[in-house]
Design a protein around this motif. Structure first.
Motif, short mmCIF file in Angstrom:
data_model
loop_
_atom_site.label_atom_id
_atom_site.label_comp_id
_atom_site.label_asym_id
_atom_site.label_seq_id
_atom_site.Cartn_x
_atom_site.Cartn_y
_atom_site.Cartn_z
N VAL A 89 23.21 47.73 42.61
CA VAL A 89 23.58 48.99 41.84
C VAL A 89 24.48 48.83 40.52
O VAL A 89 24.32 49.16 39.52
CB VAL A 89 24.37 49.89 43.00
CG1 VAL A 89 25.66 49.51 43.18
CG2 VAL A 89 23.98 51.46 42.41
N MET A 90 25.40 47.61 40.90
CA MET A 90 26.41 47.43 39.55
C MET A 90 25.64 46.97 38.35
O MET A 90 26.16 47.37 37.52
CB MET A 90 27.27 46.43 40.06
CG MET A 90 28.47 45.92 39.17
SD MET A 90 29.14 47.60 38.74
CE MET A 90 30.01 47.85 40.09
N ILE B 274 34.16 40.67 34.66
CA ILE B 274 35.07 40.62 35.78
C ILE B 274 34.76 41.69 36.71
O ILE B 274 34.60 41.27 37.90
CB ILE B 274 36.36 41.01 34.91
CG1 ILE B 274 37.20 39.93 34.28
CG2 ILE B 274 37.48 41.37 36.34
CD1 ILE B 274 38.31 39.99 33.45
N LEU B 275 34.26 42.85 36.34
CA LEU B 275 33.83 44.21 37.03
C LEU B 275 32.71 43.53 38.00
O LEU B 275 32.67 43.84 39.28
CB LEU B 275 33.46 45.31 36.34
CG LEU B 275 32.97 46.55 37.08
CD1 LEU B 275 34.01 46.94 38.14
CD2 LEU B 275 32.50 47.50 36.26
N VAL B 276 31.67 42.96 37.42
CA VAL B 276 30.59 42.57 38.06
C VAL B 276 30.68 41.41 39.01
O VAL B 276 30.24 41.46 40.05
CB VAL B 276 29.29 42.49 36.76
CG1 VAL B 276 28.19 41.74 37.57
CG2 VAL B 276 28.99 43.32 36.17
N GLY B 277 31.46 40.36 38.24
CA GLY B 277 31.50 39.21 39.33
C GLY B 277 32.74 39.04 40.04
O GLY B 277 32.68 38.05 40.94
N MET B 278 33.67 39.79 40.20
CA MET B 278 34.80 39.67 40.94
C MET B 278 34.77 40.26 42.27
O MET B 278 35.38 39.87 43.39
CB MET B 278 36.12 40.48 40.25
CG MET B 278 36.72 39.67 39.26
SD MET B 278 37.18 38.20 39.25
CE MET B 278 38.58 38.42 40.26
N LEU B 279 33.66 40.85 42.42
CA LEU B 279 33.21 41.13 43.95
C LEU B 279 33.06 39.96 44.73
O LEU B 279 33.57 39.86 46.01
CB LEU B 279 32.04 41.95 44.09
CG LEU B 279 31.63 42.41 45.39
CD1 LEU B 279 32.11 43.79 46.07
CD2 LEU B 279 29.98 42.57 45.68
N ASN B 280 32.33 38.81 44.04
CA ASN B 280 32.24 37.69 44.88
C ASN B 280 33.49 36.85 45.33
O ASN B 280 33.70 36.28 46.21
CB ASN B 280 31.29 36.81 44.00
CG ASN B 280 29.97 37.52 43.90
OD1 ASN B 280 29.21 37.58 44.77
ND2 ASN B 280 29.81 37.54 42.62
N ILE B 281 34.38 36.89 44.42
CA ILE B 281 35.70 36.24 44.40
C ILE B 281 36.48 36.99 45.58
O ILE B 281 37.06 36.63 46.63
CB ILE B 281 36.42 36.13 43.17
CG1 ILE B 281 35.81 35.46 42.13
CG2 ILE B 281 37.87 35.62 43.44
CD1 ILE B 281 35.34 34.03 42.46
N TYR B 282 36.49 38.19 45.52
CA TYR B 282 37.17 39.36 46.52
C TYR B 282 36.67 39.18 47.99
O TYR B 282 37.32 39.07 48.95
CB TYR B 282 36.97 40.80 46.36
CG TYR B 282 37.56 41.25 44.72
CD1 TYR B 282 38.79 40.39 44.56
CD2 TYR B 282 37.27 42.13 44.25
CE1 TYR B 282 39.35 40.86 43.25
CE2 TYR B 282 37.79 42.44 43.02
CZ TYR B 282 38.78 41.90 42.47
OH TYR B 282 39.46 42.21 41.38
N SER B 283 35.33 38.73 48.13
CA SER B 283 34.58 38.45 49.43
C SER B 283 35.23 37.40 49.97
O SER B 283 34.92 37.21 51.17
CB SER B 283 33.08 38.58 49.20
OG SER B 283 32.77 37.13 48.40
N LEU B 284 35.79 36.48 49.51
CA LEU B 284 36.49 35.16 49.92
C LEU B 284 37.46 35.72 50.84
O LEU B 284 37.35 35.08 52.03
CB LEU B 284 37.20 34.35 48.88
CG LEU B 284 36.33 33.53 47.82
CD1 LEU B 284 37.14 32.93 46.86
CD2 LEU B 284 35.51 32.54 48.79
N VAL B 285 38.11 36.49 50.76
CA VAL B 285 39.10 37.22 51.68
C VAL B 285 38.34 37.54 52.85
O VAL B 285 38.85 37.21 53.88
CB VAL B 285 40.14 38.42 51.00
CG1 VAL B 285 41.09 38.88 51.93
CG2 VAL B 285 40.70 38.03 49.77
#
Length: 542
Positions: free
Chosen positions: A57-58, A78-89
Motif C-alpha cells: 500500500v505504501m 525515509i517514509l517508505v524504508g524506515m518501516l524496516n528499520i523500525y521493525s528491528l525493535v
C-alpha cells in the motif's frame, strides 16, 4: 504333542516367517497432510498479511502523500524504508517475548501493535505524525515477521514442514497484492482522503487476526520448555500424522530440552522452566562450531534475500514503470497489481514443491532466474534512459523482466529464506536465533529501500539493477558452498548437518551411513531373536 502345537500357534515368535506378497513390495504410502497442523499454520501465517499490506500500500500511497504533504524524494525514501528499520525493535523484542509468554500470545501482541500503528497513520495530519504511526506499525511488523515462521515450524510434522513454513511468505505476498488493490480502489477518493484510507484500513484485519489467533494451541516445543509435558503431548497428538510420530517428536523435543525420557506430565515439577536465559551468550559470545555455522547460514541467507533488490522492485515499481513510459497514475497502479498477482501466484506454487524438491535446489534455481532478470532489467532501463525517443522493445523487456524477477524470487529465495531460518536453530536458541535473522533481513531491507532513489540518481537506474545482479551472483555462490539441504529432517536432528562449513557434504554422508547402520543393526537384532526363538522351539520338539 498337541499341547506343544497349541503353544507354537500362540507364540508369535515361534511362527515361521510369512511368505511375502506383492503388497509387501509396494512403496510406502505418503502420509496425508495433517489438517489440524495446516489450520494452525494458516492462522499463524495470516499475521504476515500485515507486513505485505503495508509494503504494497505504501508504494502507491507515497505518490499522493508526496503531493499533499509537499515532501521531498529524500523524505519519501525515509517514509517508505524506515518501516524496516523500525521493525528491528519488534523482531528483537519478539524473541524474548515469545520465550516469556509463548508463541501464540506473541502473535496476538503483533496484531495489537499493528492495529494502533495503522490507526495513527490513517489519522496523521503531518509528516512527523505519519512517521510516529510508521514506527508503531513497524514494531508490530517485526513481531509478526519473527514469530509466524517459528510457530509454524514448531507445530509442523517433518513431512510437511516446508509447505507449512512457507505459508507466512505466501501471506506476505497476498498482503502486498491487497495493498496494490487498495491503492487502486481508494485512488478514486479525494487526494487528502485516499492515502489515509489506504493506510488506515489495515487496522481492521489486524484486529480480526489478533482475536482469531486465540483459537490456536500453543507451540508444543515451548510447552515442553515450560515443563507442561501433558499439554505438549496433546498438541503433538493433534499435529502429527500418527500416534507413533507424536511420541517420537515428544521424545526428540525432550532430548533437545535436556529433559529425561521418563519424565511425564505427572512429574513436571522436576523440569526446570526456561524463558531464554543465557541464549544470547550461547549464540554470540560462546557459540559452538555447529551454532556458528548455523548463524552464518541464517544471517547470510537473510542478507542476500534483501540485498538482491526485491524491495527496490516492489516498493518503487511505480517509478520503474514510469521510466518505462507508463505515466498515468491509474496505469502505474494497475501495473503494480500485475506485479503483486505474479508474485503471489508463484509463491503459492512453490509451497507445494518445498517438501518434494527441497530447499537448496529451489534456492539455487531461483537465483539463476533472478540474476538473468536483473541483467535484462538493468539493460532495458539503460537503453530507455539513454534514448530520446520511445523504444518499444526496451519498454516491453523492462515490464516483462520486472514480472520475471518477482516470479523467480518467489519460487525460491523469497519463501525458502523464512523456512530455512526457522528450522535450522536448535530448540533452546530458536526464538532468539530467528529474531537475529529477521533483524538482519529488516536492516538490509531498510538500507535498500531508503537508498534506492539516491542510488539510481547516482549511478543511473540501470546501474542500480546491475549492482543488485552482482549481489545475487554472490548469493548463489554463498548458498552453493555453505547451505546444506534440510528437507525431511526433524527440527531436533538439524545440528548434525552443521559445523563443517564447506565440508558439510561429508558430514551428511556420515550421518546417513550411521542411520543406515543403526537401521541394519535393529533389523539384524530382530532376525537374531527370531532365529533363537525358532531354534529353541526346534530343540524342545526334538
Amino acid at each position: 504333542m498337541a499341547g506343544l502345537n497349541a503353544e507354537k500357534d500362540c507364540n508369535p515368535s515361534s511362527q515361521p516367517p510369512a511368505e511375502k506378497t506383492l503388497a509387501d513390495f509396494d512403496p510406502p504410502k505418503k502420509p496425508k497432510r495433517n489438517k489440524f497442523a495446516l489450520v494452525c499454520a494458516i492462522l499463524a501465517s495470516t499475521t504476515s498479511i500485515l507486513l505485505g499490506y503495508d509494503i504494497g500500500v505504501m508504494s502507491g500511497a507515497a505518490i499522493y502523500i508526496k503531493d499533499q504533504l509537499k515532501i521531498s524524494d529524500t523524505q519519501v525514501e525515509i517514509l517508505v524504508g524506515m518501516l524496516n528499520i523500525y521493525s528491528l525493535v519488534g523482531s528483537a523484542a519478539a524473541g524474548r517475548t515469545s520465550d516469556w509468554i509463548g508463541r501464540r500470545y506473541t502473535i496476538v501482541v503483533a496484531g495489537g501493535i499493528f492495529f494502533v500503528g495503522a490507526l495513527l497513520m490513517g489519522f496523521a495530519t503531518n509528516y512527523a505524525f505519519l512517521m510516529v504511526g510508521r514506527f508503531v506499525a513497524g514494531v508490530g511488523v517485526g513481531y509478526g515477521l519473527m514469530i509466524a515462521p517459528v510457530y509454524t515450524a514448531e507445530v509442523s510434522p517433518a513431512s510437511s514442514r516446508g509447505f507449512l513454513t512457507s505459508l507466512p511468505d505466501f501471506f506476505i505476498n497476498a498482503g502486498i497484492l491487497l495493498g496494490y488493490v487498495s491503492n487502486f480502489a481508494f485512488s478514486k477518493l479525494p487526494a487528502h482522503l485516499g492515502w489515509r484510507f489506504m493506510l488506515g484500513i489495515g487496522a481492521i484485519p489486524s484486529f480480526i487476526l489478533a482475536v482469531i489467533v486465540l483459537a490456536m494451541p500453543e507451540s508444543p516445543r515451548w510447552l515442553v520448555l515450560q515443563g507442561r509435558l501433558g499439554e505438549a503431548k496433546r498438541v503433538l497428538d493433534k499435529t502429527s500424522n500418527s500416534k507413533e510420530e507424536a511420541q517420537a517428536r515428544l521424545a526428540d523435543i525432550k532430548v533437545a530440552a535436556g529433559i529425561p525420557q521418563d519424565c511425564n506430565d505427572d512429574v513436571v515439577q522436576v523440569v526446570k522452566k526456561t524463558h531464554g536465559e543465557g541464549v544470547w551468550r550461547e549464540l554470540l559470545l560462546h557459540p559452538t562450531r555447529s551454532v556458528r555455522h548455523i548463524l552464518v547460514c541464517g544471517i547470510g541467507i537473510h542478507f542476500f534475500q534483501q540485498a538482491s533488490g526485491v524491495d527496490a522492485v516492489v516498493l518503487y515499481s511505480p517509478r520503474i514503470f514510469e521510466k518505462a513510459g507508463i505515466t498515468s497514475d491509474n496505469g502505474k497502479l494497475l501495473a503494480t497489481i500485475a506485479v503483486g498477482f505474479v508474485k503471489t501466484s508463484f509463491i503459492l506454487v512453490v509451497t507445494f514443491l518445498l517438501d518434494r524438491v527441497g530447499r537448496r535446489s529451489l534456492l539455487l534455481s531461483s537465483l539463476v532466474g533472478v540474476i538473468f532478470s536483473l541483467a535484462a532489467l538493468g539493460f532495458s532501463l539503460t537503453i530507455i534512459d539513454h534514448s530520446h525517443e520511445k523504444i518499444t522493445w526496451a519498454v516491453v523487456l523492462c515490464i516483462t523482466t520486472v514480472l520475471t524477477y518477482v516470479a523467480f524470487f518467489s519460487i525460491g529465495i523469497g519463501p525458502v529464506t523464512w523456512v530455512y531460518n526457522s528450522e535450522i536453530f536448535p530448540l533452546r536458541l530458536r526464538a532468539q536465533g530467528a529474531s537475529l535473522g529477521v533483524a538482519v533481513n529488516r536492516v538490509t531491507s531498510g538500507v535498500v529501500s531508503t537508498t534506492f532513489i539516491s542510488l539510481y540518481k547516482g549511478i543511473t537506474i540501470g546501474g542500480a539493477f546491475f549492482l543488485y545482479m552482482a549481489i545475487a551472483m554472490m548469493a548463489w555462490i554463498f548458498i552453493f558452498i555453505y547451505l546444506p539441504e534440510t528437507k525431511g529432517r526433524t527440527l531436533e536432528n538439524m545440528e548434525v548437518l552443521f559445523g563443517n562449513f564447506t565440508e558439510w557434504r561429508s558430514a551428511l554422508k556420515e550421518s546417513k551411513l550411521k542411520e543406515r547402520q543403526e537401521s541394519n543393526g535393529v533389523e539384524t537384532e530382530s532376525n537374531t531373536q527370531t532365529q533363537l526363538a525358532v531354534s529353541s522351539v526346534a530343540t524342545t520338539v526334538a
